[in-house]
Design a protein around this motif. Sequence first.
Motif, PDB file in Angstrom:
ATOM      1  N   ARG A  54     -62.602 -58.572   1.601  1.00 29.00           N
ATOM      2  CA  ARG A  54     -62.419 -57.534   2.613  1.00 29.00           C
ATOM      3  C   ARG A  54     -63.313 -56.314   2.382  1.00 29.00           C
ATOM      4  O   ARG A  54     -63.264 -55.366   3.165  1.00 29.00           O
ATOM      5  CB  ARG A  54     -60.953 -57.082   2.649  1.00 29.00           C
ATOM      6  N   ARG A 102     -50.114 -50.991  -3.779  1.00 30.41           N
ATOM      7  CA  ARG A 102     -49.968 -51.410  -5.169  1.00 30.41           C
ATOM      8  C   ARG A 102     -49.400 -50.246  -5.984  1.00 30.41           C
ATOM      9  O   ARG A 102     -49.681 -49.080  -5.708  1.00 30.41           O
ATOM     10  CB  ARG A 102     -51.316 -51.846  -5.759  1.00 30.41           C
ATOM     11  N   LYS A 154     -56.050 -52.045  -8.491  1.00 26.85           N
ATOM     12  CA  LYS A 154     -55.351 -53.213  -7.967  1.00 26.85           C
ATOM     13  C   LYS A 154     -55.597 -53.370  -6.470  1.00 26.85           C
ATOM     14  O   LYS A 154     -55.785 -54.489  -5.965  1.00 26.85           O
ATOM     15  CB  LYS A 154     -53.851 -53.103  -8.253  1.00 26.85           C
ATOM     16  N   LEU A 155     -55.608 -52.255  -5.763  1.00 28.14           N
ATOM     17  CA  LEU A 155     -55.834 -52.293  -4.321  1.00 28.14           C
ATOM     18  C   LEU A 155     -57.263 -52.742  -4.010  1.00 28.14           C
ATOM     19  O   LEU A 155     -57.481 -53.606  -3.148  1.00 28.14           O
ATOM     20  CB  LEU A 155     -55.570 -50.903  -3.736  1.00 28.14           C
ATOM     21  N   HIS A 208     -50.052 -58.074 -10.587  1.00 27.60           N
ATOM     22  CA  HIS A 208     -51.360 -57.994  -9.913  1.00 27.60           C
ATOM     23  C   HIS A 208     -52.475 -57.761 -10.934  1.00 27.60           C
ATOM     24  O   HIS A 208     -53.426 -57.013 -10.678  1.00 27.60           O
ATOM     25  CB  HIS A 208     -51.363 -56.885  -8.862  1.00 27.60           C
ATOM     26  N   ALA A 245     -51.884 -52.575   2.755  1.00 33.28           N
ATOM     27  CA  ALA A 245     -51.539 -53.077   1.419  1.00 33.28           C
ATOM     28  C   ALA A 245     -51.143 -51.908   0.540  1.00 33.28           C
ATOM     29  O   ALA A 245     -51.588 -50.774   0.746  1.00 33.28           O
ATOM     30  CB  ALA A 245     -52.714 -53.836   0.800  1.00 33.28           C
ATOM     31  N   GLU A 272     -56.053 -58.702  -9.817  1.00 33.23           N
ATOM     32  CA  GLU A 272     -56.599 -57.682  -8.924  1.00 33.23           C
ATOM     33  C   GLU A 272     -57.054 -56.457  -9.707  1.00 33.23           C
ATOM     34  O   GLU A 272     -58.107 -55.865  -9.415  1.00 33.23           O
ATOM     35  CB  GLU A 272     -55.555 -57.280  -7.886  1.00 33.23           C
ATOM     36  N   TRP A 292     -57.630 -56.407  -4.830  1.00 33.15           N
ATOM     37  CA  TRP A 292     -57.066 -57.225  -3.753  1.00 33.15           C
ATOM     38  C   TRP A 292     -58.077 -57.396  -2.626  1.00 33.15           C
ATOM     39  O   TRP A 292     -58.286 -58.512  -2.115  1.00 33.15           O
ATOM     40  CB  TRP A 292     -55.789 -56.570  -3.227  1.00 33.15           C
ATOM     41  N   ALA A 293     -58.717 -56.299  -2.248  1.00 36.48           N
ATOM     42  CA  ALA A 293     -59.702 -56.359  -1.174  1.00 36.48           C
ATOM     43  C   ALA A 293     -60.917 -57.188  -1.579  1.00 36.48           C
ATOM     44  O   ALA A 293     -61.465 -57.952  -0.780  1.00 36.48           O
ATOM     45  CB  ALA A 293     -60.129 -54.954  -0.771  1.00 36.48           C
ATOM     46  N   SER A 294     -61.337 -57.051  -2.832  1.00 35.01           N
ATOM     47  CA  SER A 294     -62.495 -57.786  -3.311  1.00 35.01           C
ATOM     48  C   SER A 294     -62.224 -59.289  -3.343  1.00 35.01           C
ATOM     49  O   SER A 294     -63.031 -60.096  -2.860  1.00 35.01           O
ATOM     50  CB  SER A 294     -62.892 -57.303  -4.706  1.00 35.01           C
ATOM     51  N   LEU A 295     -61.088 -59.680  -3.915  1.00 29.50           N
ATOM     52  CA  LEU A 295     -60.766 -61.103  -4.045  1.00 29.50           C
ATOM     53  C   LEU A 295     -60.481 -61.759  -2.699  1.00 29.50           C
ATOM     54  O   LEU A 295     -60.620 -62.977  -2.562  1.00 29.50           O
ATOM     55  CB  LEU A 295     -59.584 -61.281  -4.990  1.00 29.50           C
ATOM     56  N   SER A 296     -60.071 -60.965  -1.712  1.00 27.42           N
ATOM     57  CA  SER A 296     -59.821 -61.515  -0.376  1.00 27.42           C
ATOM     58  C   SER A 296     -61.000 -61.279   0.561  1.00 27.42           C
ATOM     59  O   SER A 296     -60.867 -61.459   1.780  1.00 27.42           O
ATOM     60  CB  SER A 296     -58.549 -60.909   0.220  1.00 27.42           C
TER      61      SER A 296
END
Length: 281
Positions: free
Chosen positions: A210, A189, A200-201, A59, A187, A62, A204-208
């Motif tokens: 959220r 990580r 990483k968490l 990840h 989620a 992320e 993940w939210a930023s790239l998706s």
Amino acid sequence: MTEMTRVGPTTRIRVRELSGSTSRDRRDDLATEEPLEIRLTSPDGARRTVAITMRTPGHDFELAAGFLHGEGLVGRGGIAAIAYCTDEDLPPEARYNTVTVHLHGPIPDLPALDRHFLTSSACGVCGSASLDDLHARCTPLPAGSLSLTPEVLYGLPDALRKRQGVFGKTGGLHAAGLFRPDGTLVALREDVGRHNAVDKLVGWASLSERLPLTDHVLMVSGRASYEIMQKALTAGLAVVCAVSAPSSLAVDLARDFGMTLIGFLRGERCNIYAGQERITT
């Protein structure tokens, strides 16, 4: 080009195990710790290294996105693409340890970039050194409608632990989990660095797309430090729970910015250090 070798989240070695008066040789799995360099590039060809952190591979994109968001270097929508670096100046074995973040616009001209962030899996990121720095770019979180019952709180540590796959093999990783108010895990990580797991968490939210993570709860497997609270704040997380103790500055940050901070969450007990109005007792 020489083939690139990618290191996984675990590393297998041989150890000698002592038990009482007997010993035996066996295999053991360790949590991998490798450096990650984060570089920024802009459409005009400018390039700059902004961080070198020790992390557990996995990840990585992320991690880069979450770090940049948490430090206020690149906002939501500012990233055009993320890729492992294939520059000729890097030896093949280092290319999976270097991430290039391509920006839509120019590299930000911030005082923070006058020094490179050198981080480790142990000490955390020292980019924002005081609450004054944080007040300059963040505002207190609104009260909102988020509320948690003690029963949901008490179930978070077990729910986090049961999903820690790499920890189950190595016993040596931190975890950060994102939960809904009813206790549903969204989620998770893992990383040797607790702050990396949070990055990483958030990444993940930023790239998706959220962010902000309002109406969610962050649960971390270790202590609650200033760095973790800073990252949670910038992601819009109003509730942070930790298995262990918070630091004094973490409590100050939570109280200054209207966050709920819970520590020593073990079994059916915990301490509420800030924001008790979000817990229905």
